[in-house]
Design an enzyme around this catalytic site. Structure first.
Site, mmCIF file in Angstrom:
data_model
loop_
_atom_site.group_PDB
_atom_site.id
_atom_site.type_symbol
_atom_site.label_atom_id
_atom_site.label_comp_id
_atom_site.label_asym_id
_atom_site.label_seq_id
_atom_site.Cartn_x
_atom_site.Cartn_y
_atom_site.Cartn_z
ATOM 1 N N ASP A 262 39.479 34.996 27.048
ATOM 2 C CA ASP A 262 38.029 35.598 26.677
ATOM 3 C C ASP A 262 38.160 36.872 25.958
ATOM 4 O OD1 ASP A 262 35.427 35.249 27.545
ATOM 5 O OD2 ASP A 262 35.568 37.402 28.399
ATOM 6 N N GLU B 204 58.381 30.407 29.978
ATOM 7 C CA GLU B 204 59.465 30.149 30.931
ATOM 8 C C GLU B 204 59.099 28.799 31.722
ATOM 9 O OE1 GLU B 204 59.383 33.471 33.767
ATOM 10 O OE2 GLU B 204 59.414 34.810 31.931
HETATM 11 C C1 GLC Z 1 32.929 35.753 26.128
HETATM 12 C C2 GLC Z 1 32.180 34.602 26.867
HETATM 13 C C3 GLC Z 1 30.998 35.129 27.258
HETATM 14 C C4 GLC Z 1 30.860 36.338 27.927
HETATM 15 C C5 GLC Z 1 31.615 37.495 27.090
HETATM 16 C C6 GLC Z 1 32.221 38.655 28.141
HETATM 17 O O1 GLC Z 1 32.291 35.979 24.972
HETATM 18 O O2 GLC Z 1 32.295 33.408 26.266
HETATM 19 O O3 GLC Z 1 30.169 34.072 27.910
HETATM 20 O O4 GLC Z 1 29.497 36.793 28.058
HETATM 21 O O5 GLC Z 1 32.770 36.936 26.677
HETATM 22 O O6 GLC Z 1 33.074 38.295 29.129
#
Ligand code: GLC
Ligand code: CA
Length: 547
Positions: free
Chosen positions: A211, A259
């Site tokens: 993310d 790993e």
């Molecule tokens: C990313 C995710 C989204 C979330 C954001 C903050 O963009 O896909 O859904 O709100 O990160 O974590």
């Protein structure tokens, strides 16, 4: 000399995998509380196996107060009770592996929840303490520090700094107030995430979706931002996105993954332009894939689509990585609805009853046609849950149901992402369209979902579900994901004609029908019936072989 020769490309599964995104709270609800859960996923895994996908990516199911639907993690090693237990996770993983499906989990390293024990400890400790050094605390500006340390904005609207009640200092959050950003210059943070990676790798996961991969390192000194920073617009990343320092982190993670056996992988969510900057995330010693958001933002236009495809293939070939073809995810309007608007493009802000309403039939036709491009292309492809049904966005949800923090932080100016996150319809005649055993559904499902229910589409050989099953089976049979793309001269400028091995595709973006260029063909699949004279209607796509 192709990229194969330069990079000695192996046959790792992720190079050509079709990966299905599950948004856990909206996929299937086993216990009837109106929120999807891990057991619900386990029960529906055979459906995914029968769809013909190779892997599943799960959005977060970790312990979380759910301020951003789980992208605010309070404990990276626990399952939230909403979704089940670690045992439920293991059961799901085992069953998936038994069915030949790999499992990718979401990793949220840019920020935690403010309810994470580290953040609670930071609040309980004085400025300058090691506890505060795990996050980004700063004194404010102004005589009494009453002004935020810099001018950064939150992606969800409003400022990026919060000064808690009675506190002297402010803390940074690029997203919601309840999502404080980690300090990635602190080795303790790095060690913690290495340990989290190992925790899930040891359990047997096949990879991670990372993310906000472009956000972890902020520019030294946190200078004011001179550009209006958004996640995707423009070429200037500002002081918070796409800083060079992020790459050291991914190199280190890659060495951890290497790993382990079984070609474990990472896919970056990095809103980075242009494509050559994005390609840096997938150099051979970093991540394996990055989402191709430029493709996701495609207009309904032959020339633009061809350009995005060419740019994507060229840039990823330079680093020996596969491209990802992705049309929708949980952060933007579903493509079946986008393609029914006057200007399709990417839409993170949602659609409300006050906005232009998509033409549902037109959007669906185009979405079905576009699948003939997406799954034809060499590389890896993503499916967002429900797109295999042709599912549209909920475009006129009553505001009282909205949960996306974007809606609140922009005071309703952006309705946000709830419309693409509505629970799936499994049975047309059941309460909550069979989402679970009760009539509960955490977001309301619009009445037109009945037409898209899995049980309806399973009975209809012309349904979008039937089309996806056919296309994915052919993609595997003809090894299109491992193939090569060759553009051919199209019958009209409004159509695209291409070849991948023995298979040809024609996709008609224009208003008029287009005739197939040859008559000696065997039709493998088509999104619309072809007329007797092999005319492909507007919006239609087809795959064929030459005899
Ligand atoms: C990313 C995710 C989204 C979330 C954001 C903050 O963009 O896909 O859904 O709100 O990160 O974590
Ligand atoms: Ca549930």
């Amino acid at each position: 000399m192709g990229s194969q020769a330069i990079f000695n490309v192996k046959d790792e599964w992720w190079r050509s995998a079709v990966i299905y995104q599950i948004y856990p709270r909206s996929f299937a609800d086993a216990n009837g509380d109106g929120i999807g859960d891990l057991q619900g996923i386990t029960e529906r895994l055979p459906y995914l196996a029968s769809l013909g996908v190779d892997a599943v990516w799960l959005s977060p199911f970790y312990k979380s107060p759910q301020a951003d639907a789980g992208y605010d993690v309070a404990d990276y090693r626990q399952v939230d009770p909403l979704f089940g237990t670690l045992d439920d996770f293991d059961a799901m993983l085992n069953k998936a592996h038994g069915l030949g499906l790999r499992i990718i989990v979401d990793l949220v390293p840019n920020h935690s929840s403010d309810e994470h024990e580290w953040f609670q400890a930071a609040l309980a400790s004085p400025p300058g303490s090691p506890e505060r050094e795990r996050y980004i605390f700063r004194d404010g500006k102004g005589e009494h520090g009453e002004l935020p340390p810099n001018n950064w904005k939150s992606v969800f609207g409003g400022g990026a700094w919060t000064r808690p009640e009675g506190e002297q200092q402010w803390y940074l959050h690029l997203f919601d107030t309840k999502q404080p950003d980690f300090n990635w210059n602190n080795p303790e943070v790095r060690d913690e995430f290495t340990s989290v990676l190992r925790f899930w790798l040891d359990r047997g996961v096949d990879g991670f979706r990372v993310d906000v991969a472009h956000g972890l390192i902020k520019k030294e000194g946190l200078p004011d931002c001179s550009v209006q920073q958004a996640m995707i617009e423009g070429g200037d990343p500002g002081p918070m996105w796409d800083q060079d320092g992020v790459h050291d982190i991914y190199k280190q993670w890659r060495s951890v993954l290497d790993e382990y056996d079984g070609d474990r992988m990472m896919v970056a969510e990095a809103w980075v332009v242009p494509q050559e900057r994005l390609a840096r995330y997938i150099r051979s010693d970093e991540m394996q894939q990055a989402f191709n958001f430029e493709y996701l933002g495609s207009q309904w236009n032959a020339r633009d689509v061809r350009k995005v495809v060419d740019d994507s293939l060229a840039q990823t070939a330079l680093v020996g990585a596969p491209t990802t073809w992705v049309m929708s995810n949980h952060d933007g309007v579903r493509h079946a609805s986008r393609f029914g608007l006057s200007t399709p493009g990417y839409r993170p802000k949602g659609i409300s009853a006050k906005d232009e309403q998509p033409d549902e039939a037109l959007g669906l036709e185009r979405a079905r046609g576009f699948a003939f491009m997406t799954f034809f292309l060499p590389g890896s492809a993503y499916i967002y849950q429900g797109e295999e049904l042709g599912l549209p966005e909920h475009t006129n949800m009553d505001d009282k149901y909205r949960q996306d923090p974007t809606f609140w932080r922009t005071k309703g100016e952006e309705v946000g992402r709830d419309g693409c996150r509505v629970p799936l319809p499994w049975q047309a005649d059941a309460p909550a369209f069979g989402f679970g055993p009760s009539d509960k559904s955490w977001l309301p499902q619009p009445p037109n979902f009945a037409r898209y229910a899995v049980d309806v589409e399973e009975k209809d050989s012309d349904s979008t579900l039937a089309l996806y099953r056919r296309v994915l089976a052919l993609r595997a049979e003809y090894r299109l994901g491992k193939g090569e793309l060759e553009w051919l001269e199209s019958p009209t400028p409004d159509a695209l004609l291409a070849r991948n091995g023995d298979v040809y595709t024609l996709l008609n973006f224009g208003a008029e029908p287009v005739a197939l260029p040859w008559s000696d063909v065997e039709i493998l699949a088509s999104s619309k019936a072809l007329s007797a004279h092999q005319q492909l209607q507007s919006g239609g796509g087809v795959w064929f072989k030459r005899l």
